[in-house]
Design an enzyme around this catalytic site. Sequence first.
Site, short mmCIF file in Angstrom:
data_model
loop_
_atom_site.label_atom_id
_atom_site.label_comp_id
_atom_site.label_asym_id
_atom_site.label_seq_id
_atom_site.Cartn_x
_atom_site.Cartn_y
_atom_site.Cartn_z
N ASP A 1 0.85 -1.19 0.00
CA ASP A 1 0.00 0.00 0.00
C ASP A 1 0.88 1.24 0.00
O ASP A 1 1.61 1.50 0.96
CB ASP A 1 -0.89 -0.02 1.24
N CYS B 1 -6.22 4.62 -3.37
CA CYS B 1 -6.43 3.24 -2.91
C CYS B 1 -7.65 2.51 -3.47
O CYS B 1 -7.50 1.52 -4.19
CB CYS B 1 -6.51 3.21 -1.39
N LYS C 1 -5.73 -5.54 3.86
CA LYS C 1 -6.57 -4.38 3.60
C LYS C 1 -7.55 -4.67 2.46
O LYS C 1 -7.14 -5.09 1.38
CB LYS C 1 -5.68 -3.18 3.24
N HIS D 1 -10.74 -2.36 1.69
CA HIS D 1 -10.96 -0.97 1.25
C HIS D 1 -11.90 -0.84 0.05
O HIS D 1 -11.75 0.06 -0.79
CB HIS D 1 -9.63 -0.28 0.95
N HIS E 1 1.51 2.28 4.00
CA HIS E 1 0.60 3.41 4.23
C HIS E 1 0.80 3.91 5.65
O HIS E 1 0.96 3.14 6.58
CB HIS E 1 -0.84 2.92 4.03
N ASP F 1 -0.45 -0.66 -4.85
CA ASP F 1 -1.73 -0.12 -5.32
C ASP F 1 -1.60 1.23 -6.01
O ASP F 1 -2.41 1.59 -6.86
CB ASP F 1 -2.74 -0.03 -4.17
N ASN F 2 -0.61 2.01 -5.66
CA ASN F 2 -0.34 3.31 -6.29
C ASN F 2 1.03 3.77 -5.83
O ASN F 2 1.74 3.06 -5.12
CB ASN F 2 -1.43 4.34 -5.96
N LYS G 1 1.57 9.51 -5.16
CA LYS G 1 0.15 9.26 -4.90
C LYS G 1 -0.67 10.53 -5.04
O LYS G 1 -0.22 11.62 -4.70
CB LYS G 1 0.03 8.69 -3.48
#
Length: 461
Positions: free
Chosen positions: A38, A78, A131, A133, A210, A262-263, A283
Amino acid sequence: MRGKSILILITCLIFGCGTQNEKKSQSPLPNIVFIFADDLGYGDLGCFGATDIATPNIDRIAAEGIKFTSFLSASPVCSPSRAGLLTGRMPQRMGINSVFFPESFTGMDPEEITIAEILKENGYRTSVVGKWHLGHMEKFLPLNQGFDEYFGIPYSNDMESVVYLRGNDVAEYEVDQTFTTKTYTEESLKFIDSAGENPFFLYLAHNMPHVPIYASPDFQGTSNRGLYGDVIQELDWSVGEVLRKLEEKGILENTLIVFSSDNGPWLVMEDHGGSAGPLREGKQFTFEGGVRVPTVAMWKGKIEPGQVYEDLATQMDWFPTFCKLVGAEIPQDREIDGKDLSAVLFENGSREGDSFLYYMLSSQEGYREGDWKIKRPYEGFEGTRGMKKVDAHDTLLFNLKTDPGETTNLLKENPEKTAQMMGAMELAVKQLGPLPDSKVIRTPADNSHYDYLESKKKSKN
């Protein structure tokens, strides 16, 4: 869906069935392990150039498999990126343009078809650890999205009411995030042990790195990049534990393993936010640093070791790729935006298609075609504690092959290319057709009672 015998025949013909002993002990269908970090940056892994963080296990995947140097997430934030991964669809087609919160009453619609649903229908045991989300109301949770098991924090670890869920129920209200990476690793190993002879799909979605970031005592102070580096080195340890478990069970050679993010990194968090390496921004922005993510994959004996794929590929591509691996038909009742990567993984071939639309939330901001990328004008952002300052800019044109850091605007020198790219972007947006409204993420609290008391107080003064 095709019959079991046809699935076995297709898989054997494409990938080889191995020895008679292997036939008895392993399913002919491959296990799939997808490990998702993350907010991990492009510059945070050894195999992508980091010299101050040691990632030998992730580097091993790259060395014994394939490294993607131009791999794009579906979004620079996310929830949309995760929706794109699991469905193979642009998140804008689902109205998922922003990030879900603990107060959200919305999530990814159960009518969407996920990777887990495809695999479960083809005999796989499916689990997500970590996670989620994509909505924490029960109907949006993993057990209603094709997963047999779920354990983890249902949203980002900086949000209110951080809990561990097991299935649909709260397992722990008090979460010590110092041990979250270790806890997720232990849960993942238990799932692999419990799968038996069934093929399995493990989606291990770490909350780290994160913010707020945490490393367990065994990893604190072990890197040369402070706590952030310690966190990444513990994630790498987790990858190593999964690889060792697969080797112990004798199933590594029948398992496709993917590691990605994820990014891009949350740069406003400074030394707790990671590095985009040579890329621009991170991000929340549609420069390459926000959407280009470090991605590696291995499958011993199937993916040729040491490959580097430099052309465009996307997180949405895993959906049709996994469908191909198990002989499942890609759903025909909806648009699937991902492209099958089988030729890239197994044949030293190329991905079909070389274009990508860049969105931040519901704002369409850029377009890529081959090596070229165009960005619409941007009014700039003054910055907040959660989102960094970025200057305004006019239309930008880059050649990502020669300038992955997006440092040189080639617009003036290439008027014809600019016009062609602008036209291609407008056509691609038009071809999407009407998109649904963005899902309601949350609504503001009614604080009029406080306003009333404040007005009374002022009137007395």
